[in-house]
Each structure stands twice: as C-alpha cells, then as structure tokens.
Design an enzyme around this catalytic site. Structure first.
Site, PDB file in Angstrom:
ATOM      1  CB  THR A  16      -0.850   0.013   1.045  1.00 18.65           C
ATOM      2  OG1 THR A  16      -1.681  -1.500   1.274  1.00 18.65           O
ATOM      3  CG2 THR A  16      -2.022   1.017   1.212  1.00 18.65           C
ATOM      4  CE  LYS A  37      -6.304  -4.107  -0.970  1.00 19.56           C
ATOM      5  NZ  LYS A  37      -5.029  -4.459  -0.718  1.00 19.56           N
ATOM      6  CG  ASP A  46      -4.753  -1.447   2.056  1.00 18.27           C
ATOM      7  OD1 ASP A  46      -4.337  -1.022   3.002  1.00 18.27           O
ATOM      8  OD2 ASP A  46      -4.367  -2.483   1.604  1.00 18.27           O
ATOM      9  CD  GLU A 105      -2.404  -2.546  -1.914  1.00 19.36           C
ATOM     10  OE1 GLU A 105      -2.764  -1.374  -1.559  1.00 19.36           O
ATOM     11  OE2 GLU A 105      -2.302  -3.441  -0.700  1.00 19.36           O
ATOM     12  CB  ALA A 107      -5.661  -8.953  -1.559  1.00 21.97           C
ATOM     13  N   GLY A 108      -2.672  -9.308  -0.422  1.00 23.34           N
ATOM     14  CA  GLY A 108      -1.639 -10.391  -0.102  1.00 23.34           C
ATOM     15  C   GLY A 108      -0.347 -10.593  -0.853  1.00 23.34           C
TER      16      GLY A 108
HETATM   17  N1  LIG Z   1       9.013   2.195   5.325  1.00 16.96           N
HETATM   18  C1  LIG Z   1       8.157   1.758   6.551  1.00 16.96           C
HETATM   19  N2  LIG Z   1       8.419   2.407   7.681  1.00 16.96           N
HETATM   20  C2  LIG Z   1       7.722   2.187   8.782  1.00 16.96           C
HETATM   21  N3  LIG Z   1       6.565   1.359   8.776  1.00 16.96           N
HETATM   22  C3  LIG Z   1       6.199   0.780   7.824  1.00 16.96           C
HETATM   23  C4  LIG Z   1       7.055   1.037   6.357  1.00 16.96           C
HETATM   24  N4  LIG Z   1       6.411   0.573   5.226  1.00 16.96           N
HETATM   25  C5  LIG Z   1       5.257  -0.200   5.932  1.00 16.96           C
HETATM   26  N5  LIG Z   1       5.407   0.068   7.069  1.00 16.96           N
HETATM   27  C6  LIG Z   1       4.079  -0.271   8.056  1.00 16.96           C
HETATM   28  O1  LIG Z   1       3.845  -1.630   7.775  1.00 16.96           O
HETATM   29  C7  LIG Z   1       2.541  -1.965   7.666  1.00 16.96           C
HETATM   30  C8  LIG Z   1       2.215  -2.606   6.361  1.00 16.96           C
HETATM   31  O2  LIG Z   1       2.400  -1.890   5.140  1.00 16.96           O
HETATM   32  P1  LIG Z   1       1.493  -1.732   4.009  1.00 16.96           P
HETATM   33  O3  LIG Z   1       1.962  -0.617   3.139  1.00 16.96           O
HETATM   34  O4  LIG Z   1       0.054  -1.612   4.454  1.00 16.96           O
HETATM   35  O5  LIG Z   1       1.743  -3.221   3.549  1.00 16.96           O
HETATM   36  P2  LIG Z   1       0.580  -4.263   2.563  1.00 16.96           P
HETATM   37  O6  LIG Z   1       0.033  -3.288   1.683  1.00 16.96           O
HETATM   38  O7  LIG Z   1       1.668  -5.008   2.034  1.00 16.96           O
HETATM   39  O8  LIG Z   1      -0.149  -4.936   3.654  1.00 16.96           O
HETATM   40  C9  LIG Z   1       1.765  -0.676   7.985  1.00 16.96           C
HETATM   41  O9  LIG Z   1       1.295  -0.486   8.988  1.00 16.96           O
HETATM   42  C10 LIG Z   1       2.741   0.325   7.448  1.00 16.96           C
HETATM   43  O10 LIG Z   1       2.525   1.521   8.260  1.00 16.96           O
HETATM   44 MG   LIG Z   2      -2.093  -3.039   1.537  1.00 10.55          MG
END
Ligand SMILES: Nc1ncnc2c1ncn2[C@@H]1O[C@H](COP(=O)(O)OP(=O)(O)O)[C@@H](O)[C@H]1O
Ligand SMILES: [Mg+2]
Length: 218
Positions: A16, A37, A46, A105, A107-108
């Site tokens: 995301t 999404k 998201d 985007e 999912a997973g």
């Molecule tokens: N560079 C980063 N620094 C700190 N926290 C991060 C970073 N990248 C992602 N996160 C945290 O990790 C979690 C997952 O990120 P996200 O982008 O939502 O992943 P996904 O979409 O793959 O599930 C979120 O809570 C996000 O805030």
């Molecule tokens: Mg996500």
C-alpha cells in the site's frame, strides 16, 4: 500508457505504501492516475489511502469493488460471509475504469485466493499489467522474492520492478546485500530501494516516493 499492478511477497510488506507513493508521483507528474484496490478485507483503509494519493477524484466504489468484513484472504472471506464476487465482473470494471494511468493493488501475495477459482496472479494476468513486486528488506527476502519472480515468469507476466521496503524496525545484516544479490540472481529485473523504516507516515511516504520516482517517470 502508465499502469502498474502492485503485488508483494506477503501481506504487510509495504504494497500500500509503494502503491500510494507511485500514485502520488504519477499525480505530481500531472497524469491524473486512477487508484484501485479491487478486493479489500477488514475495512477499506488501503482503498481510502490510495484514493487520496491519486488526488481524490474517484468514488470509493470505483476504487474498491469487493469488500469483506473478515480480515482474511478475499476468497476465504467471501466464502465465510457467503458473498461471492464475480471475477469477470471485477475484471470488466477495472478494464473500463483504469484509463491510461492506473495503479492496482492486489491483496496479500500472488497465490492468495480471490474466490474458489482465481487468485491474485490470475487478476494480474487478466489485466496484462506490468507487475511491481514489493518485498521486505531483510533476511528471507532472496527466497520470497525469488519464489514470486518464478511464479511471475511461469505466467509470463512482465516485471516492472522489485521494490524492497523496510516495514519493520531494525536493520539486520542482510539488508545491505539484498539489492545486489537480487540483481545478480535475476538479471534484467530492476530492483529498487530499500525504502527505509520511518515511524512517521509523511516521512515514510516521502521515502517511498523517492524510491519509485523513476518508475512513475520512465
Ligand atoms: N518504510 C516503512 N517504515 C515504517 N513502517 C512501514 C514502512 N512500510 C510499511 N510500514 C508499515 O507496515 C505496515 C504494512 O504496510 P502496508 O504498506 O500496508 O503493507 P501491505 O499493503 O503489503 O499490507 C503498515 O502498518 C505500515 O505503516
Ligand atoms: Mg495493502
């Protein structure tokens, strides 16, 4: 045409963040990107984040067509909640709504079920979009990224880039070797990052934007 399908080696790896950063860069390049999404479980966090990064011109219904209450894989949640969603319908919606510039985007990860017969990779394949694969920077990523790239190659899906994100605090000794080794093991694949860990959301987005800026331009 500037379109991307963002997937990851896992959930919680930074898909995301990377999708939002790509949208923000495309938006600041004046391209009016559309955010998608299509399947989201456990709320529309998201979809809402992406909608905003894309300039908030879309309705949430356009961004996210299949929503499930349970924080489970979409296919699992759909069955549990007895709310089947037609894959063909989602596909048609995306094909109609994407326009010239879009970020979708998943999912997973690639093999996460969307229903009883389709997974995330099927959606990327149906849409024929270049894939951005997000992986965690750190120990284990050579394996996880390698497995995902193998599946993408098996399905002949084009890879726009691999983006590494440090989504958890603390650097392990592998991080400084990740990019070089991925490039060495997967010649021709563009490897970007790592996006460093930043507890502050605005800093995190800014760091991710710097990493994907070239993709949004190129
Ligand atoms: N560079 C980063 N620094 C700190 N926290 C991060 C970073 N990248 C992602 N996160 C945290 O990790 C979690 C997952 O990120 P996200 O982008 O939502 O992943 P996904 O979409 O793959 O599930 C979120 O809570 C996000 O805030
Ligand atoms: Mg996500």
């Amino acid at each position: 045409m500037k379109r991307f399908f963002v997937t990851g080696t896992d959930t919680g790896v930074g898909k995301t963040l990377v999708s939002g950063a790509l949208l923000a860069e495309l938006e600041s390049n004046g391209l009016e990107p559309r955010a998608f999404k299509p399947y989201e479980s456990g709320g529309v966090g998201d979809a809402e984040f992406l909608r905003r990064r894309a300039g908030a011109r879309q309705d949430l219904d356009e961004v996210c067509v299949a929503r499930f209450r349970a924080p489970l894989a979409p296919g699992v949640a759909a069955e549990l909640e007895r709310r089947p969603v037609s894959f063909a319908k989602v596909r048609r919606h995306l094909e109609r709504a994407m326009g010239a510039c879009a970020v979708v985007e998943g999912a997973g990860g690639l093999l996460v079920p969307l229903d009883g017969r389709h997974d995330v990779a099927d959606l990327a394949q149906a849409l024929q979009l270049p894939v951005v694969l997000v992986g965690r920077a750190g120990l284990g990523t050579l394996n996880h990224v390698g497995l995902s790239l193998a599946e993408l190659a098996r399905r002949k899906l084009p890879v726009a880039a691999v983006v590494l994100v440090q989504s958890v605090r603390g650097v392990d000794a592998s991080v400084e070797h990740n990019v070089r080794w991925l490039e060495r093991r997967h010649p021709g694949v563009r490897v970007l990052g790592p996006v460093g860990f930043h507890a502050h959301p605005a800093r995190r987005l800014a760091a991710a934007r710097r990493v994907v800026a070239g993709l949004a331009k190129g």
